[in-house]
Enzyme design. Sequence first.
Site, PDB file in Angstrom:
ATOM      1  N   GLY A 175       1.151 -12.759   4.423  1.00  0.00           N
ATOM      2  CA  GLY A 175       2.513 -13.118   4.810  1.00  0.00           C
ATOM      3  C   GLY A 175       2.602 -14.271   5.799  1.00  0.00           C
ATOM      4  O   GLY A 175       3.666 -14.538   6.346  1.00  0.00           O
ATOM      5  N   GLY A 195       2.008 -10.761  -2.487  1.00  0.00           N
ATOM      6  CA  GLY A 195       3.213 -10.235  -1.852  1.00  0.00           C
ATOM      7  C   GLY A 195       4.398 -11.143  -2.122  1.00  0.00           C
ATOM      8  O   GLY A 195       5.021 -11.103  -3.183  1.00  0.00           O
ATOM      9  N   ASN A 249       2.901  -6.949  -5.124  1.00  0.00           N
ATOM     10  CA  ASN A 249       3.276  -5.934  -4.138  1.00  0.00           C
ATOM     11  C   ASN A 249       4.644  -6.325  -3.591  1.00  0.00           C
ATOM     12  O   ASN A 249       4.749  -7.249  -2.791  1.00  0.00           O
ATOM     13  CB  ASN A 249       2.210  -5.900  -3.025  1.00  0.00           C
ATOM     14  CG  ASN A 249       2.620  -5.006  -1.873  1.00  0.00           C
ATOM     15  OD1 ASN A 249       3.580  -4.256  -1.960  1.00  0.00           O
ATOM     16  ND2 ASN A 249       1.869  -5.104  -0.774  1.00  0.00           N
ATOM     17  N   TRP A 250       5.659  -5.622  -4.055  1.00  0.00           N
ATOM     18  CA  TRP A 250       7.030  -6.016  -3.692  1.00  0.00           C
ATOM     19  C   TRP A 250       7.449  -5.517  -2.313  1.00  0.00           C
ATOM     20  O   TRP A 250       8.550  -5.813  -1.845  1.00  0.00           O
ATOM     21  CB  TRP A 250       8.021  -5.526  -4.763  1.00  0.00           C
ATOM     22  CG  TRP A 250       7.850  -6.201  -6.089  1.00  0.00           C
ATOM     23  CD1 TRP A 250       6.960  -7.203  -6.396  1.00  0.00           C
ATOM     24  CD2 TRP A 250       8.580  -5.951  -7.293  1.00  0.00           C
ATOM     25  NE1 TRP A 250       7.099  -7.580  -7.712  1.00  0.00           N
ATOM     26  CE2 TRP A 250       8.090  -6.825  -8.281  1.00  0.00           C
ATOM     27  CE3 TRP A 250       9.603  -5.057  -7.637  1.00  0.00           C
ATOM     28  CZ2 TRP A 250       8.577  -6.842  -9.591  1.00  0.00           C
ATOM     29  CZ3 TRP A 250      10.103  -5.067  -8.933  1.00  0.00           C
ATOM     30  CH2 TRP A 250       9.591  -5.953  -9.897  1.00  0.00           C
ATOM     31  N   LYS A 251       6.592  -4.715  -1.695  1.00  0.00           N
ATOM     32  CA  LYS A 251       6.854  -4.198  -0.339  1.00  0.00           C
ATOM     33  C   LYS A 251       8.266  -3.597  -0.253  1.00  0.00           C
ATOM     34  O   LYS A 251       8.765  -3.050  -1.238  1.00  0.00           O
ATOM     35  CB  LYS A 251       6.627  -5.305   0.689  1.00  0.00           C
ATOM     36  CG  LYS A 251       5.247  -5.952   0.523  1.00  0.00           C
ATOM     37  CD  LYS A 251       4.810  -6.805   1.672  1.00  0.00           C
ATOM     38  CE  LYS A 251       3.442  -7.382   1.353  1.00  0.00           C
ATOM     39  NZ  LYS A 251       2.855  -8.110   2.460  1.00  0.00           N
ATOM     40  N   SER A 299      -1.215 -14.562   1.073  1.00  0.00           N
ATOM     41  CA  SER A 299      -0.575 -15.864   0.869  1.00  0.00           C
ATOM     42  C   SER A 299      -1.009 -16.579  -0.411  1.00  0.00           C
ATOM     43  O   SER A 299      -1.120 -17.805  -0.442  1.00  0.00           O
ATOM     44  CB  SER A 299      -0.781 -16.767   2.094  1.00  0.00           C
ATOM     45  OG  SER A 299      -0.160 -16.188   3.231  1.00  0.00           O
ATOM     46  N   HIS A 344      -3.235  -0.392   2.288  1.00  0.00           N
ATOM     47  CA  HIS A 344      -2.757  -1.750   2.598  1.00  0.00           C
ATOM     48  C   HIS A 344      -2.773  -1.946   4.109  1.00  0.00           C
ATOM     49  O   HIS A 344      -2.499  -1.008   4.864  1.00  0.00           O
ATOM     50  CB  HIS A 344      -1.350  -1.947   2.035  1.00  0.00           C
ATOM     51  CG  HIS A 344      -0.892  -3.363   2.141  1.00  0.00           C
ATOM     52  ND1 HIS A 344      -0.403  -3.885   3.307  1.00  0.00           N
ATOM     53  CD2 HIS A 344      -0.902  -4.382   1.240  1.00  0.00           C
ATOM     54  CE1 HIS A 344      -0.115  -5.165   3.113  1.00  0.00           C
ATOM     55  NE2 HIS A 344      -0.416  -5.486   1.864  1.00  0.00           N
ATOM     56  N   GLU A 347      -0.737  -3.161   6.084  1.00  0.00           N
ATOM     57  CA  GLU A 347       0.509  -2.775   6.771  1.00  0.00           C
ATOM     58  C   GLU A 347       0.566  -1.263   6.964  1.00  0.00           C
ATOM     59  O   GLU A 347       1.079  -0.774   7.967  1.00  0.00           O
ATOM     60  CB  GLU A 347       1.721  -3.303   5.985  1.00  0.00           C
ATOM     61  CG  GLU A 347       1.865  -4.809   6.172  1.00  0.00           C
ATOM     62  CD  GLU A 347       2.477  -5.546   4.988  1.00  0.00           C
ATOM     63  OE1 GLU A 347       3.137  -4.928   4.147  1.00  0.00           O
ATOM     64  OE2 GLU A 347       2.267  -6.777   4.925  1.00  0.00           O
ATOM     65  N   GLU A 350      -8.111  -8.354   1.502  1.00  0.00           N
ATOM     66  CA  GLU A 350      -6.941  -9.016   2.064  1.00  0.00           C
ATOM     67  C   GLU A 350      -7.138  -9.219   3.567  1.00  0.00           C
ATOM     68  O   GLU A 350      -6.889  -8.295   4.362  1.00  0.00           O
ATOM     69  CB  GLU A 350      -5.694  -8.161   1.858  1.00  0.00           C
ATOM     70  CG  GLU A 350      -5.336  -7.927   0.416  1.00  0.00           C
ATOM     71  CD  GLU A 350      -3.847  -7.597   0.277  1.00  0.00           C
ATOM     72  OE1 GLU A 350      -3.148  -8.382  -0.369  1.00  0.00           O
ATOM     73  OE2 GLU A 350      -3.405  -6.594   0.842  1.00  0.00           O
TER      74      GLU A 350
HETATM   75  P1  PGA Z   1       1.468 -12.084   0.799  1.00  0.00           P
HETATM   76  O1  PGA Z   1       1.151 -10.504   0.847  1.00  0.00           O
HETATM   77  O2  PGA Z   1       1.096 -12.574  -0.571  1.00  0.00           O
HETATM   78  O3  PGA Z   1       2.924 -12.186   1.082  1.00  0.00           O
HETATM   79  O4  PGA Z   1       0.623 -12.717   1.866  1.00  0.00           O
HETATM   80  C1  PGA Z   1       0.012  -9.996   0.235  1.00  0.00           C
HETATM   81  C2  PGA Z   1      -0.060  -8.502   0.426  1.00  0.00           C
HETATM   82  O5  PGA Z   1       0.402  -8.005   1.453  1.00  0.00           O
HETATM   83  O6  PGA Z   1      -0.563  -7.795  -0.435  1.00  0.00           O
END
Ligand code: PGA
Length: 248
Positions: free
Chosen positions: A171, A231, A9-11, A210, A93, A95, A165
């Site tokens: 993150g 991520g 997931n490159w956000k 993470s 997600h 976010e 998640e």
């Molecule tokens: P992260 O993000 O690996 O940076 O914790 C995971 C995600 O948001 O899917």
Amino acid sequence: MRKPLVAGNWKMHGSRASVTALVEGLLDLGATPCQTLICPSFVFLDQVQRQLAGSDIALGAQNLDWHDKGAYTGEVSAEMLVEFGCSHVLVGHSERRSLFAETDVQVGLKVEKCLSSGLTPVICIGESLAERQADETFTVVQRQLDAVIRQVGVTALRHGIIAYEPVWAIGTGESATPEQAETVHVHIRQYLAKQDENISQNIQLLYGGSVNGENAADLFAQENIDGALVGGASLKVDDFLRICRAAV
Ligand code: PGA
């Protein structure tokens, strides 16, 4: 047998140049060792679709709108994503849920739209730190799953993927321990089994939060963890590849 899947997931990261280099880096390594999915920002889908032509890396989007088309400024439809080569979409997600007020009902509608458009939804669920501390983890993931099942029915999940998640692990550099993640994955499978044993056994359950090259192998050693939604570490070719290798 469930196949392992590692999804990146490159956000909201990248530029034309960095995205080109990242995809080139992944392609240079030849076939990825496990089923692999990358989800760039919408604006890079065209460029990444071209780069991935002939490779077995799948392309996904990070979100979609559930309407077919129309006056929905700023939104992107399932049909557009299909045209741009997407096979998967991240839905719900944390976010999206926390920063953009996406509701359980909207997540259900988005999953339904994916399924009716031939896109595989990667349905993201997970509890916040406060919810974990209040011992509400199972209640929260059940509520999030119920909203989807109410909309599409449990058997439709045979075309879906679930990513657990925990919000507190995303993150933060603080992954759930393999045991913490496995406990929730087992619970999700048991919860689904009450409704459909076949779905419960066959659905891919990814862990996210993470995940990196260091901790991936221990997470994947758990019986009910079928891969990862990654991520930060998915933006680095070496780290991402290490995670893919750990999955097989
Ligand atoms: P992260 O993000 O690996 O940076 O914790 C995971 C995600 O948001 O899917």
